[in-house]
Design a protein around this motif. Structure first.
Motif: not given
Ligand code: IMP
Length: 210
Positions: A18, A48, A77, A162, A165, A185, A190-191
């Motif tokens: 990420k 969180e 996300s 990741f 995906d 991508k 979304h990002r």
């Molecule tokens: P966070 O780090 O708490 O925001 O967790 C985000 C989690 O959402 C990640 O571990 C993924 O499982 C999922 N996720 C968020 N963005 C993506 C993406 O761009 N692709 C795939 N999974 C995503």
């Protein structure tokens, strides 16, 4: 502009993939990006506890800005699946565990496929959401959100990206995010959408600070 170049932004993610996406999406902006691996003492785990992506992005940015002493950007996300009432949602990273710790991406995907085993294609709609918060001295000063609609397929495809995906095909495409190049991508994610509206505001903020 030279003053602006010296401004540093801490991108507070310990998820390396990420973090790499965020750094690529922020490339070219007039500031230096500092990643979680570059600060000492290391960023402690931030709980969180929010009920929404926006709340969790704010919690992370606030805590990490106090820890780093820098202008700090945080992303929260995840994936919302309609047939599962919006799950895994804010629990996306922790979906396959019951101890509030992150699970492996593979375990999360396996659990998702099992949860959707009786759901047929038209009902497998989903979206990725991203909330971004920028904070300084524990106060949120900028926020942004982005989303991308799509569907969850029945078998993993692709090795890029990741998280979920390999299971997510964005609407209007026939390949998963994991089958796309980084730039494909980055054009629709979304990002990327959250950062598209945030980046100019962030640059403006930095120019006023420097
Ligand atoms: P966070 O780090 O708490 O925001 O967790 C985000 C989690 O959402 C990640 O571990 C993924 O499982 C999922 N996720 C968020 N963005 C993506 C993406 O761009 N692709 C795939 N999974 C995503």
């Amino acid at each position: 502009m030279d003053g602006a170049r010296r401004t540093r932004i801490f991108v507070a993610s310990t998820n390396h993939k990420k973090l790499r996406e965020l750094m690529e999406l922020l490339a070219g902006a007039p500031f230096e990006i500092v990643g979680a691996g570059d600060i000492s003492p290391p960023l402690p785990e931030i709980e969180e506890t929010g009920a929404t992506f926006d709340e969790n992005a704010a919690l992370k940015a606030q805590a990490a800005s106090l820890h780093s002493g820098m202008l700090t950007l945080a992303d929260d996300s995840g994936l919302e699946v309609d047939a599962l009432g919006g799950s895994p949602g804010v629990l996306s990273a922790r979906y396959a565990t019951d101890n509030n710790k992150n699970a492996s991406d593979g375990a999360n995907r396996k659990k998702l496929l099992f949860a959707l085993r009786d759901v047929s294609a038209p009902a497998r709609s989903a979206r990725f959401r991203c909330a971004i918060a920028v904070a300084r001295g524990g106060k949120v000063i900028l926020t942004s959100t982005g989303a991308v609609e799509g569907n969850i397929i029945e078998t993993e495809r692709g090795t890029g990206g990741f998280g979920y995906d390999p299971l997510f095909v964005p609407s209007g495409f026939d390949r998963t995010f994991a089958e796309m190049s980084t730039s494909e991508k980055a054009a629709i994610s979304h990002r990327a959408r959250a950062l598209a509206s945030l980046k100019p505001r962030l640059v403006e903020l930095i120019l006023t600070l420097s």
